[in-house]
Design a protein around this motif. Structure first.
Motif, mmCIF file in Angstrom:
data_model
loop_
_atom_site.group_PDB
_atom_site.id
_atom_site.type_symbol
_atom_site.label_atom_id
_atom_site.label_comp_id
_atom_site.label_asym_id
_atom_site.label_seq_id
_atom_site.Cartn_x
_atom_site.Cartn_y
_atom_site.Cartn_z
ATOM 1 N N LYS A 71 0.834 -1.200 0.000
ATOM 2 C CA LYS A 71 0.000 0.000 0.000
ATOM 3 C C LYS A 71 0.874 1.256 0.000
ATOM 4 O O LYS A 71 0.650 2.193 -0.765
ATOM 5 N N VAL A 72 1.891 1.257 0.861
ATOM 6 C CA VAL A 72 2.798 2.407 0.942
ATOM 7 C C VAL A 72 3.549 2.575 -0.375
ATOM 8 O O VAL A 72 3.705 3.698 -0.880
ATOM 9 N N HIS A 73 3.998 1.458 -0.953
ATOM 10 C CA HIS A 73 4.723 1.515 -2.230
ATOM 11 C C HIS A 73 3.821 2.104 -3.320
ATOM 12 O O HIS A 73 4.268 2.964 -4.090
ATOM 13 N N ALA A 74 2.572 1.641 -3.368
ATOM 14 C CA ALA A 74 1.630 2.154 -4.371
ATOM 15 C C ALA A 74 1.399 3.650 -4.163
ATOM 16 O O ALA A 74 1.344 4.424 -5.137
ATOM 17 N N GLU A 75 1.275 4.057 -2.908
ATOM 18 C CA GLU A 75 1.051 5.467 -2.606
ATOM 19 C C GLU A 75 2.263 6.311 -3.032
ATOM 20 O O GLU A 75 2.121 7.389 -3.615
ATOM 21 N N ILE A 76 3.458 5.797 -2.753
ATOM 22 C CA ILE A 76 4.689 6.511 -3.139
ATOM 23 C C ILE A 76 4.760 6.631 -4.658
ATOM 24 O O ILE A 76 5.086 7.702 -5.193
ATOM 25 N N GLU A 77 4.449 5.533 -5.357
ATOM 26 C CA GLU A 77 4.484 5.568 -6.827
ATOM 27 C C GLU A 77 3.458 6.557 -7.370
ATOM 28 O O GLU A 77 3.734 7.283 -8.328
#
Length: 133
Positions: A71-77
């Motif tokens: 989730k955090v990775h998707a948000e960062i992307e």
């Protein structure tokens, strides 16, 4: 003889009593041994269940952690893509402003040139007018 018979009966009673006690002790030992085995088996199964529960809990924790990381990775992307889009937009605006400024600068130079030419033409006319008068 009577005495011998009595002694024999006493011995027989003693042996029988001993045998009964021995049988009772064997029964007790067997029962206690079975109880200990059952207790050990229950303790072992309880430990295994506790280990299994701990493993499941750890797997769930790992799952939640992996999900949170995704989730955090998707948000960062997503934020990175938005930032790149904004940077591209700003770069396009900057390019448009530079082009406009260069046109304005060219217009300014043209206006200055025309002004200078106009002043020069006026100065010539004045010189010609003075020479004719």
């Amino acid at each position: 003889e009577e005495r011998q018979r009595e002694e024999s009966q006493k011995r027989s009673k003693i042996i029988t009593a001993k045998q009964e006690r021995e049988d009772e002790l064997k029964t007790r030992v067997t029962r206690l041994s079975a109880m200990r085995d059952m207790a050990a088996q229950q303790a072992s199964s309880k430990r295994q269940e506790a280990k299994k529960a701990e493993r499941e809990k750890e797997e769930q924790r790992q799952g939640r952690l992996a999900e949170a990381q995704l989730k955090v990775h998707a948000e960062i992307e997503k934020k990175r893509a938005q930032r790149r889009k904004e940077e591209a937009k700003l770069a396009a605006e900057l390019k448009a402003i530079r082009i406009r400024n260069s046109f304005l600068e060219a217009d300014k130079e043209a206006v200055e040139r025309k002004k200078f030419e106009s002043q020069e033409a006026g100065a010539r006319r004045e010189i010609i007018d003075r020479q004719t008068t």
